[in-house]
Design a protein around this motif. Structure first.
Motif, mmCIF file in Angstrom:
data_model
loop_
_atom_site.group_PDB
_atom_site.id
_atom_site.type_symbol
_atom_site.label_atom_id
_atom_site.label_comp_id
_atom_site.label_asym_id
_atom_site.label_seq_id
_atom_site.Cartn_x
_atom_site.Cartn_y
_atom_site.Cartn_z
ATOM 1 N N ASP A 198 0.808 -1.116 0.063
ATOM 2 C CA ASP A 198 0.017 0.088 0.063
ATOM 3 C C ASP A 198 1.053 1.348 0.089
ATOM 4 O O ASP A 198 1.948 1.068 0.331
ATOM 5 C CB ASP A 198 -0.906 0.027 1.258
ATOM 6 N N THR A 199 0.176 2.432 -0.318
ATOM 7 C CA THR A 199 1.286 3.481 -0.475
ATOM 8 C C THR A 199 1.679 4.082 1.149
ATOM 9 O O THR A 199 2.888 4.697 0.763
ATOM 10 C CB THR A 199 0.174 4.477 -0.744
ATOM 11 N N THR A 200 1.091 3.820 2.266
ATOM 12 C CA THR A 200 1.632 4.230 3.366
ATOM 13 C C THR A 200 3.047 3.295 3.573
ATOM 14 O O THR A 200 3.978 4.014 3.956
ATOM 15 C CB THR A 200 0.887 3.706 4.542
ATOM 16 N N THR A 201 2.874 2.019 3.292
ATOM 17 C CA THR A 201 4.205 1.293 3.569
ATOM 18 C C THR A 201 5.243 1.554 2.596
ATOM 19 O O THR A 201 6.428 1.392 2.735
ATOM 20 C CB THR A 201 3.603 -0.112 3.528
ATOM 21 N N ALA A 202 4.734 1.973 1.213
ATOM 22 C CA ALA A 202 5.779 2.348 0.235
ATOM 23 C C ALA A 202 6.751 3.554 0.599
ATOM 24 O O ALA A 202 7.632 3.807 0.092
ATOM 25 C CB ALA A 202 5.013 2.798 -1.112
ATOM 26 N N HIS A 203 6.214 4.260 1.920
ATOM 27 C CA HIS A 203 7.126 5.255 2.195
ATOM 28 C C HIS A 203 8.125 4.898 3.019
ATOM 29 O O HIS A 203 9.024 5.859 3.474
ATOM 30 C CB HIS A 203 6.133 6.335 2.713
ATOM 31 N N ASP A 204 8.141 3.893 3.435
ATOM 32 C CA ASP A 204 9.025 3.357 4.799
ATOM 33 C C ASP A 204 10.352 2.682 3.958
ATOM 34 O O ASP A 204 10.202 2.312 2.810
ATOM 35 C CB ASP A 204 8.429 1.920 5.320
ATOM 36 N N ARG A 205 11.424 2.945 4.536
ATOM 37 C CA ARG A 205 12.682 2.640 4.057
ATOM 38 C C ARG A 205 13.085 1.288 4.370
ATOM 39 O O ARG A 205 12.700 0.609 5.311
ATOM 40 C CB ARG A 205 13.792 3.502 4.779
ATOM 41 N N TRP A 206 13.787 0.584 3.320
ATOM 42 C CA TRP A 206 14.177 -0.546 3.490
ATOM 43 C C TRP A 206 15.593 -0.711 4.443
ATOM 44 O O TRP A 206 16.524 -0.162 4.237
ATOM 45 C CB TRP A 206 14.474 -1.559 2.255
ATOM 46 N N PHE A 207 15.693 -1.777 5.336
ATOM 47 C CA PHE A 207 16.911 -1.982 5.994
ATOM 48 C C PHE A 207 17.490 -3.415 5.522
ATOM 49 O O PHE A 207 16.702 -4.417 5.498
ATOM 50 C CB PHE A 207 16.514 -2.050 7.680
ATOM 51 N N VAL A 208 18.618 -3.458 5.123
ATOM 52 C CA VAL A 208 19.109 -4.389 4.250
ATOM 53 C C VAL A 208 20.523 -4.522 4.939
ATOM 54 O O VAL A 208 21.249 -4.051 5.104
ATOM 55 C CB VAL A 208 19.314 -4.264 2.845
ATOM 56 N N ARG A 209 20.574 -6.227 5.193
ATOM 57 C CA ARG A 209 21.887 -6.548 5.843
ATOM 58 C C ARG A 209 22.386 -7.861 5.205
ATOM 59 O O ARG A 209 21.659 -8.908 5.127
ATOM 60 C CB ARG A 209 21.975 -6.872 7.344
ATOM 61 N N ALA A 210 23.680 -8.119 4.726
ATOM 62 C CA ALA A 210 24.003 -9.371 3.908
ATOM 63 C C ALA A 210 25.426 -9.420 4.466
ATOM 64 O O ALA A 210 26.004 -10.386 3.960
ATOM 65 C CB ALA A 210 24.099 -8.927 2.543
ATOM 66 N N ARG A 211 26.023 -8.899 5.604
ATOM 67 C CA ARG A 211 27.220 -9.044 6.155
ATOM 68 C C ARG A 211 26.998 -9.687 7.432
ATOM 69 O O ARG A 211 26.240 -9.404 8.293
ATOM 70 C CB ARG A 211 28.151 -7.902 6.075
ATOM 71 N N ASP A 212 27.681 -10.643 7.901
ATOM 72 C CA ASP A 212 27.425 -11.421 9.178
ATOM 73 C C ASP A 212 25.965 -12.203 9.020
ATOM 74 O O ASP A 212 26.189 -13.343 9.654
ATOM 75 C CB ASP A 212 27.306 -10.505 10.299
ATOM 76 N N TYR A 213 25.111 -11.854 8.581
ATOM 77 C CA TYR A 213 23.675 -12.511 8.435
ATOM 78 C C TYR A 213 22.968 -11.673 7.314
ATOM 79 O O TYR A 213 23.389 -10.660 6.855
ATOM 80 C CB TYR A 213 22.984 -12.520 9.766
ATOM 81 N N LEU A 214 21.872 -12.550 6.910
ATOM 82 C CA LEU A 214 20.949 -12.189 5.947
ATOM 83 C C LEU A 214 19.874 -11.571 6.556
ATOM 84 O O LEU A 214 19.078 -12.291 7.352
ATOM 85 C CB LEU A 214 20.433 -13.027 5.051
ATOM 86 N N GLY A 215 19.365 -10.141 6.335
ATOM 87 C CA GLY A 215 18.182 -10.031 6.978
ATOM 88 C C GLY A 215 17.591 -8.458 6.161
ATOM 89 O O GLY A 215 18.409 -7.750 5.654
ATOM 90 N N VAL A 216 16.355 -8.328 6.028
ATOM 91 C CA VAL A 216 15.543 -7.488 5.370
ATOM 92 C C VAL A 216 14.563 -7.031 6.410
ATOM 93 O O VAL A 216 13.588 -7.659 6.653
ATOM 94 C CB VAL A 216 15.048 -7.878 4.066
ATOM 95 N N GLY A 217 14.324 -5.875 6.303
ATOM 96 C CA GLY A 217 13.209 -5.177 6.984
ATOM 97 C C GLY A 217 12.672 -3.986 6.465
ATOM 98 O O GLY A 217 13.296 -3.281 5.757
ATOM 99 N N SER A 218 11.341 -3.838 6.724
ATOM 100 C CA SER A 218 10.731 -2.530 6.344
ATOM 101 C C SER A 218 10.418 -1.613 7.600
ATOM 102 O O SER A 218 9.825 -1.980 8.432
ATOM 103 C CB SER A 218 9.328 -3.041 5.574
#
Length: 296
Positions: A231-251
């Motif tokens: 949705d448009t509200t969630t589309a304004h949230d930034r992505w948190f991305v990690r691929a060093r030490d572990y794999l992780g993605v957050g909104s």
């Protein structure tokens, strides 16, 4: 989503199985006896591709408080609902006795492909800070991919303004995590991160890209996780991305500025995760992102 009839009882010691086209693709652990330091909460694990490859991890050696796919936040009203150490401004991460927990309250609906329930986010003394309504839905998409949709409505359950912060708001640059979070599995070989914003973690982390993918190989099985706002509200949230030490993605609910909810005020978010076999090209990822989004 209310249910008009009486729901069958569920065993609190058993996760709820979720299926797509009759095939089990995920377990939803809605009750568990986790240590307080993990900020106990419901989570999805294992989550699997159609071919059976597991694409989540839970309580891994690195960051033992990360639990498959969950909704978590490092600072709500001064309480840690993320787990692990708390970031203290001017000091850094520290072990504090400040962890909260999410408690299941009532089932609203559950089938083999969808569940909805209410939860309380409580501090260590049992006082509710947030009340939540959460819906998790699994849908078929292609022969090689299916879609997991997670919707949440979080309301301030106190009689005072409630502040939600990330460590970035306290001075830890780039640590804007908090909200929907996926902890990826151990992999063999390289990790591929891509989105319309670019390729690689540096190009994607902190952006508001309309979708992103993380691809890897577990054993001999290649897989891709695609994440997109629904949705448009969630589309304004930034992505948190990690691929060093572990794999992780957050909104991220909030990046480097506090978010304040007035008494009774609520926020809503809707995230899609496409679970796919194989390594997706950028064109294939864009097509799946479009196909997974609900009609406007």
């Amino acid at each position: 989503m209310e249910h008009s009839g009486t729901l069958p009882a569920l065993d609190a010691d058993q996760p709820l199985s979720l299926r797509v086209d009759g095939h089990e693709v995920a377990h939803y652990v809605w009750h568990s006896d986790l240590p307080a330091s993990t900020a106990p909460r419901p989570y999805l694990h294992p989550v699997r591709t159609h071919a059976g490859t597991t694409v989540t991890d839970v309580r891994p050696h690195s960051h033992t408080h990360q639990l498959g796919i969950s909704i978590a936040a490092p600072d709500i009203g001064g309480r840690n609902f993320w787990g692990g150490r708390t970031f203290v401004a001017g000091h850094g991460p520290a072990w504090l006795d400040d962890h909260g927990a999410q408690h299941h309250r009532r089932w609203l609906h559950h089938t083999e492909s969808e569940l909805a329930h209410t939860l309380d986010w409580v501090d260590r003394d049992g006082a509710a800070l947030l009340s939540e309504q959460r819906t998790v839905t699994c849908r078929p998409l292609t022969p090689d991919a299916w879609t997991l949709a997670v919707q949440t409505r979080l309301a301030n359950a106190t009689d005072r303004p409630l502040t939600i912060r990330s460590p970035a708001a306290l001075g830890r640059v780039g640590a804007g995590y908090g909200g929907f979070f996926w902890r990826g599995p151990a992999i063999t070989g390289p990790v591929h991160v891509q989105s319309p914003a670019g390729t690689g973690v540096r190009a994607v982390h902190g952006t508001t890209a309309p979708w992103l993918t993380v691809s890897g190989t577990s054993g001999d099985a290649p897989w891709t996780m695609l994440f997109a706002p629904a949705d448009t509200t969630t589309a304004h949230d930034r992505w948190f991305v990690r691929a060093r030490d572990y794999l992780g993605v957050g909104s991220s609910l909030t990046w480097d500025r506090p978010l304040v909810l007035a008494p009774g005020e609520h926020l809503q978010r809707h995230i899609l995760a496409v679970v796919a076999d194989g390594i997706l090209t950028q064109d294939a990822a864009a097509a799946l992102a479009d196909a997974a989004r609900p009609p406007a």
